[in-house]
Design an enzyme around this catalytic site. Structure first.
Site, PDB file in Angstrom:
ATOM      1  N   LYS A  46      -2.177   3.440   5.040  1.00 48.29           N
ATOM      2  CA  LYS A  46      -2.973   2.210   5.173  1.00 48.29           C
ATOM      3  C   LYS A  46      -2.721   1.637   6.561  1.00 48.29           C
ATOM      4  CE  LYS A  46      -3.636  -0.706   1.749  1.00 48.29           C
ATOM      5  NZ  LYS A  46      -5.031  -0.558   1.285  1.00 48.29           N
TER       6      LYS A  46
HETATM    7  N1  PMP Z   1      -8.775   3.844  -0.594  1.00 56.04           N
HETATM    8  C1  PMP Z   1      -8.697   2.888   0.343  1.00 56.04           C
HETATM    9  C2  PMP Z   1      -9.356   3.126   1.661  1.00 56.04           C
HETATM   10  C3  PMP Z   1      -8.016   1.691   0.083  1.00 56.04           C
HETATM   11  O1  PMP Z   1      -7.930   0.735   1.012  1.00 56.04           O
HETATM   12  C4  PMP Z   1      -7.438   1.493  -1.195  1.00 56.04           C
HETATM   13  C5  PMP Z   1      -6.737   0.197  -1.507  1.00 56.04           C
HETATM   14  N2  PMP Z   1      -5.385   0.244  -1.203  1.00 56.04           N
HETATM   15  C6  PMP Z   1      -7.515   2.526  -2.142  1.00 56.04           C
HETATM   16  C7  PMP Z   1      -8.203   3.685  -1.802  1.00 56.04           C
HETATM   17  C8  PMP Z   1      -6.839   2.414  -3.456  1.00 56.04           C
HETATM   18  O2  PMP Z   1      -5.454   2.553  -3.302  1.00 56.04           O
HETATM   19  P1  PMP Z   1      -4.428   1.906  -4.318  1.00 56.04           P
HETATM   20  O3  PMP Z   1      -4.821   2.387  -5.657  1.00 56.04           O
HETATM   21  O4  PMP Z   1      -3.100   2.438  -3.885  1.00 56.04           O
HETATM   22  O5  PMP Z   1      -4.550   0.439  -4.176  1.00 56.04           O
END
Ligand code: PMP
Length: 320
Positions: free
Chosen positions: A155
């Site tokens: 991220k």
């Molecule tokens: N893809 C992206 C690009 C995101 O920003 C997120 C949010 N964090 C997710 C997928 C989902 O990830 P998570 O389940 O870890 O929140």
């Protein structure tokens, strides 16, 4: 209302958590972040943070991509977060945002020879997409950033400009969200969520090498669907037109939770309403994250110890 932040090694009033306009991360996008949810369970009078350890492992992994040198461990980050949430005294659902960033006030694009800092704040939080049982979605005209240019595995703040381009185009064109294709033309994910479709007795999602974020909710969904709903789970490439002929499709992520997709590019998906697998999964997911499924209690961190559930401001300062 947010009152506190973890900033420069201690929990402080949010108004004191300020950085310079010269900060490297602001100028060059050299920050990385996490997003966690806390769920209030009124009958247990408890706030549960979902998969905190997994989120902070990924947070530190995102930092590795940016050559971060931090002396905070996963356990330190968990301890600080619990303390921060206790201070806020939430009796409602909340969202937790840890941010790591290159903190030096210098000009010069690079990753090395810079200091890394961590801040964490939280805020009350409800829905991310309004219609969770039937979102109307398009395929974006943008492409997902590629691991060869700006790795979406972590991220990384800068890569969220890609997400913002995708989201704004979709919303301004009247859709709730967009599905974005990767540079190879296969489905990657949503602007800030992972993507799944159901065909027959199989749940399908793009693999981690399709330029998607390694989502914690994605992993959760795969486990819950395989174990509790009994579908086969397959990670493989998905073409755009395969979405149109799917029985069901949904997004998942910490922010969106589990959102059923009603249509893609004006084509109804399945019946055009939330399908049976997505409905069952949503019900199960909310029981799990809110602490009403004891067999998944190992994914939850309770914030309040017995006796301090209504505590507003404990006296101790946490410095890590
Ligand atoms: N893809 C992206 C690009 C995101 O920003 C997120 C949010 N964090 C997710 C997928 C989902 O990830 P998570 O389940 O870890 O929140």
């Amino acid at each position: 209302m947010t009152r506190y932040a973890y900033f420069e090694g201690a929990i402080r009033p949010i108004a004191e958590a300020k950085i310079s306009v010269m900060t490297h991360a602001l100028n060059y996008g050299t920050a990385w972040f996490g997003g966690l949810r806390g769920y209030w369970n009124p009958s247990q009078e408890q706030l549960y943070v979902f998969r905190m350890r997994d989120h902070y492992r990924r947070f530190l992994d995102s930092g590795k991509i940016l050559m971060a040198a931090l002396d905070l461990t996963v356990d330190d980050l968990i301890a600080v977060t619990v303390e921060l949430l206790r201070r806020e005294g939430y009796r409602e659902d909340c969202y937790i945002r840890p941010v790591g960033y290159k903190s030096d006030p210098v000009i010069g694009v690079r990753l090395h020879n810079l200091h890394d800092a961590v801040t964490i704040f939280s805020t009350p939080f409800g829905r991310y997409i309004e219609d969770e049982e039937g979102a109307h979605v398009c395929v974006s005209s943008w492409r997902r950033v590629d691991d060869t240019a700006l790795p979406p595995r972590g991220k990384i703040a800068g890569s969220y400009v890609n997400s913002a381009l995708i989201k704004s185009e979709a919303v301004l064109n009247g859709f709730a969200e967009a599905i974005v294709l990767n540079q190879d033309g296969h489905v990657a994910e949503g602007s800030a969520e992972n993507f799944f479709l159901v065909r027959g007795d199989t749940l399908i999602t793009p693999p981690v090498y399709a330029n998607v974020l390694e989502g914690i909710t994605r992993r959760t969904v795969m486990e819950l669907v395989e174990r509790e709903i009994g579908l086969r789970v397959v990670e493989r490439e998905i073409d755009r037109s395969e979405i149109y002929v799917a029985d069901e499709a949904f997004f998942c992520g910490t922010g969106v939770q589990v959102v059923a997709i009603a249509s893609v590019d004006h084509r109804p998906i399945g019946s055009g309403r939330i399908g049976p697998v997505t409905r069952q999964l949503r019900d199960l997911y909310f029981r799990v994250v809110r602490g009403d499924a004891p067999q998944y209690a190992h994914w939850l961190t309770p914030v309040y110890a017995d006796g301090d559930r209504r505590m507003a401001t404990p006296a101790v300062a946490v410095a890590v």
